[in-house]
Design a protein around this motif. Structure first.
Motif, PDB file in Angstrom:
ATOM      1  N   GLY A 141       0.673  -1.410   0.077  1.00 41.25           N
ATOM      2  CA  GLY A 141      -0.012   0.041  -0.029  1.00 41.25           C
ATOM      3  C   GLY A 141       0.789   1.175  -0.051  1.00 41.25           C
ATOM      4  O   GLY A 141       2.036   1.285  -0.435  1.00 41.25           O
ATOM      5  N   PRO A 143       1.048   5.570   2.097  1.00 37.16           N
ATOM      6  CA  PRO A 143       0.320   6.585   3.120  1.00 37.16           C
ATOM      7  C   PRO A 143      -0.570   7.402   2.009  1.00 37.16           C
ATOM      8  O   PRO A 143      -1.563   7.806   2.420  1.00 37.16           O
ATOM      9  CB  PRO A 143       1.622   7.420   3.295  1.00 37.16           C
ATOM     10  N   GLN A 146      -3.964   5.730   2.305  1.00 39.93           N
ATOM     11  CA  GLN A 146      -4.500   5.778   3.556  1.00 39.93           C
ATOM     12  C   GLN A 146      -5.111   7.383   3.765  1.00 39.93           C
ATOM     13  O   GLN A 146      -5.774   7.641   4.605  1.00 39.93           O
ATOM     14  CB  GLN A 146      -3.526   5.518   4.888  1.00 39.93           C
ATOM     15  N   ARG A 147      -4.318   8.438   3.142  1.00 40.19           N
ATOM     16  CA  ARG A 147      -4.449   9.747   3.642  1.00 40.19           C
ATOM     17  C   ARG A 147      -4.682  10.697   2.423  1.00 40.19           C
ATOM     18  O   ARG A 147      -5.258  11.811   2.502  1.00 40.19           O
ATOM     19  CB  ARG A 147      -3.364  10.282   4.294  1.00 40.19           C
ATOM     20  N   LYS A 159      -3.840   2.475  -4.270  1.00 38.04           N
ATOM     21  CA  LYS A 159      -3.582   1.956  -3.049  1.00 38.04           C
ATOM     22  C   LYS A 159      -4.709   1.700  -2.114  1.00 38.04           C
ATOM     23  O   LYS A 159      -4.701   0.803  -1.105  1.00 38.04           O
ATOM     24  CB  LYS A 159      -2.391   3.043  -2.548  1.00 38.04           C
ATOM     25  N   ALA A 160      -5.544   2.783  -2.140  1.00 38.85           N
ATOM     26  CA  ALA A 160      -6.572   2.537  -1.110  1.00 38.85           C
ATOM     27  C   ALA A 160      -7.453   1.468  -1.678  1.00 38.85           C
ATOM     28  O   ALA A 160      -8.009   0.470  -0.661  1.00 38.85           O
ATOM     29  CB  ALA A 160      -7.593   3.806  -0.987  1.00 38.85           C
ATOM     30  N   VAL A 163      -5.793  -2.007  -0.181  1.00 37.67           N
ATOM     31  CA  VAL A 163      -6.109  -2.280   1.298  1.00 37.67           C
ATOM     32  C   VAL A 163      -7.475  -2.862   1.424  1.00 37.67           C
ATOM     33  O   VAL A 163      -7.854  -3.747   2.075  1.00 37.67           O
ATOM     34  CB  VAL A 163      -5.929  -1.118   2.392  1.00 37.67           C
ATOM     35  N   ILE A 184       2.698  -0.939   4.344  1.00 38.23           N
ATOM     36  CA  ILE A 184       2.525   0.599   4.107  1.00 38.23           C
ATOM     37  C   ILE A 184       4.361   1.190   4.267  1.00 38.23           C
ATOM     38  O   ILE A 184       4.475   1.460   5.207  1.00 38.23           O
ATOM     39  CB  ILE A 184       1.891   1.476   4.871  1.00 38.23           C
ATOM     40  N   ALA A 246      -2.974  -3.576   7.739  1.00 41.69           N
ATOM     41  CA  ALA A 246      -2.279  -2.599   6.952  1.00 41.69           C
ATOM     42  C   ALA A 246      -1.440  -2.337   7.964  1.00 41.69           C
ATOM     43  O   ALA A 246      -1.689  -1.736   8.999  1.00 41.69           O
ATOM     44  CB  ALA A 246      -3.097  -1.288   6.616  1.00 41.69           C
ATOM     45  N   TRP A 257      -2.180   0.370  11.061  1.00 41.83           N
ATOM     46  CA  TRP A 257      -3.235   1.258  10.804  1.00 41.83           C
ATOM     47  C   TRP A 257      -4.309   0.819  11.168  1.00 41.83           C
ATOM     48  O   TRP A 257      -4.833  -0.481  11.148  1.00 41.83           O
ATOM     49  CB  TRP A 257      -2.979   1.473   9.524  1.00 41.83           C
ATOM     50  N   HIS A 259      -8.526   0.344  10.789  1.00 37.85           N
ATOM     51  CA  HIS A 259      -9.417   0.222   9.660  1.00 37.85           C
ATOM     52  C   HIS A 259     -10.480   1.417  10.111  1.00 37.85           C
ATOM     53  O   HIS A 259     -10.749   1.757  11.195  1.00 37.85           O
ATOM     54  CB  HIS A 259     -10.104  -1.194   9.819  1.00 37.85           C
ATOM     55  N   GLU A 295      -1.251  13.951   3.708  1.00 42.97           N
ATOM     56  CA  GLU A 295      -0.281  13.874   4.735  1.00 42.97           C
ATOM     57  C   GLU A 295       0.393  15.055   5.124  1.00 42.97           C
ATOM     58  O   GLU A 295       0.636  16.010   4.453  1.00 42.97           O
ATOM     59  CB  GLU A 295       0.976  13.212   3.766  1.00 42.97           C
TER      60      GLU A 295
END
Length: 314
Positions: A141, A143, A146-147, A159-160, A163, A184, A246, A257, A259, A295
């Motif tokens: 994955g 960051p 994730q963000r 990448k999202a 996951v 990640i 993750a 991380w 969920h 980020e």
């Protein structure tokens, strides 16, 4: 070496992070299938692993299609007799802001990262089930997934999505004893070399020196080797109880991380009409409930600022 007798595929492993993962898997005893789109790059990676005392072969194919996934699994089985581990690292970048991003920019990134992960995992899991192997699947994955990150609509979506697939696959693969996780990584790559914020860290790494503590500890930013240990651990028998996760790795930092969970919950008999939402908006959508995005990096200490920034400050 805990991976003795195991066989691993690492997609996109001719260089960079993927090669670091492949070398660590080989160091722990696994035979490794190197994958790249360039024959010379793949051959050099194989030679490097063999020079380290490991075993490796190369399958030169662009990841994305089902045919490519079949070729990778066949390469492992035909050369080494089995398959136990899959690491889906292959990826490309086509960074542009939304209005400048073309259909091709979007489709290329989604095809390699997202579809390539899907096809390789599907083919590997089919082999695991057919041969009663409690395999290990490790996806990669970011960051950004994730963000979020400016200029990376395609990459963030891929990448999202990876996951999201991992959480689903963990449910579907549990009975077969196959684990699937997403790592990640936060590490120096060809991409971070171009970011002024990381200049001092990358320069130290290229000189063979340890990165400043600010990067390694405060930011959790390090080298490819800092991530490789987690890849090998998740591929081992010791990680049999870890799935659907993750896990971030970078520098001196390791993160599990969360969920997505509801940040707030409110009920209203009869439901939430437009008028009710307007009336209660301050409570429902106050700053304490709204979630962050993108980020956020800590301010660089003056001694670690890139040279142009120092010159401008003077």
């Amino acid at each position: 070496m805990s991976l003795n007798g195991k066989v691993a595929i690492v997609t996109g492993s001719g260089q960079g992070l993927g090669l670091a993962y492949a070398r660590e898997l080989a160091r722990q005893g696994a035979a490794v299938v190197i994958n790249d789109v360039n024959q010379e790059t793949a051959a050099a990676a194989v030679a490097q692993i063999e020079a380290d005392g490991g075993r490796a072969t190369a399958v030169v194919v662009p990841v994305g299609s089902t045919d490519a996934a079949k070729a990778l699994v066949a390469g492992a089985v035909d050369t080494f007799g089995r398959l136990d581990i899959l690491v889906t690292n292959a990826g490309i970048l086509r960074d542009k802001s939304l209005l400048k991003m073309t259909d091709e920019d979007f489709d290329l990134v989604i095809n390699v990262h997202l579809k390539g992960t899907f096809t390789c995992v599907r083919e590997s899991f089919a082999y695991f089930k057919e041969n009663n192997i409690a395999g290990r699947i490790i996806t990669i994955g970011s960051p950004t997934g994730q963000r979020g990150n400016f200029g990376q609509t395609n990459y963030a979506a891929a990448k999202a999505g990876i996951v999201g697939m991992v959480r689903t696959w963990a449910l579907e693969m549990k009975r077969a004893g196959v684990t699937v996780n997403s790592v990640i990584p936060v590490a120096a790559t060809a991409m971070t070399k171009t970011v002024p914020y990381f200049q001092k860290a990358v320069e130290a790494d290229e000189r063979g020196e340890a990165m400043p503590s600010f990067f390694r500890h405060d930011l959790g930013f390090g080298t490819a080797d800092d991530v490789a240990g987690l890849i090998a651990f998740l591929a081992s028998d010791e990680a049999a109880g870890i799935t659907g996760q993750a896990i971030g790795a970078g520098g001196d930092r390791l993160q599990v991380w969360t969920h997505p969970e509801a940040a707030s919950t409110e009920y209203r008999e009869g439901g939430w009409s437009y008028e009710a939402l307007r009336e209660n908006a301050g409570t429902l959508f106050g700053k304490e409930n709204l979630q962050g995005y993108g980020e956020e990096f800590l301010p660089l200490p003056e001694e670690l600022q890139p040279e142009p920034a120092k010159a401008e400050a003077r």
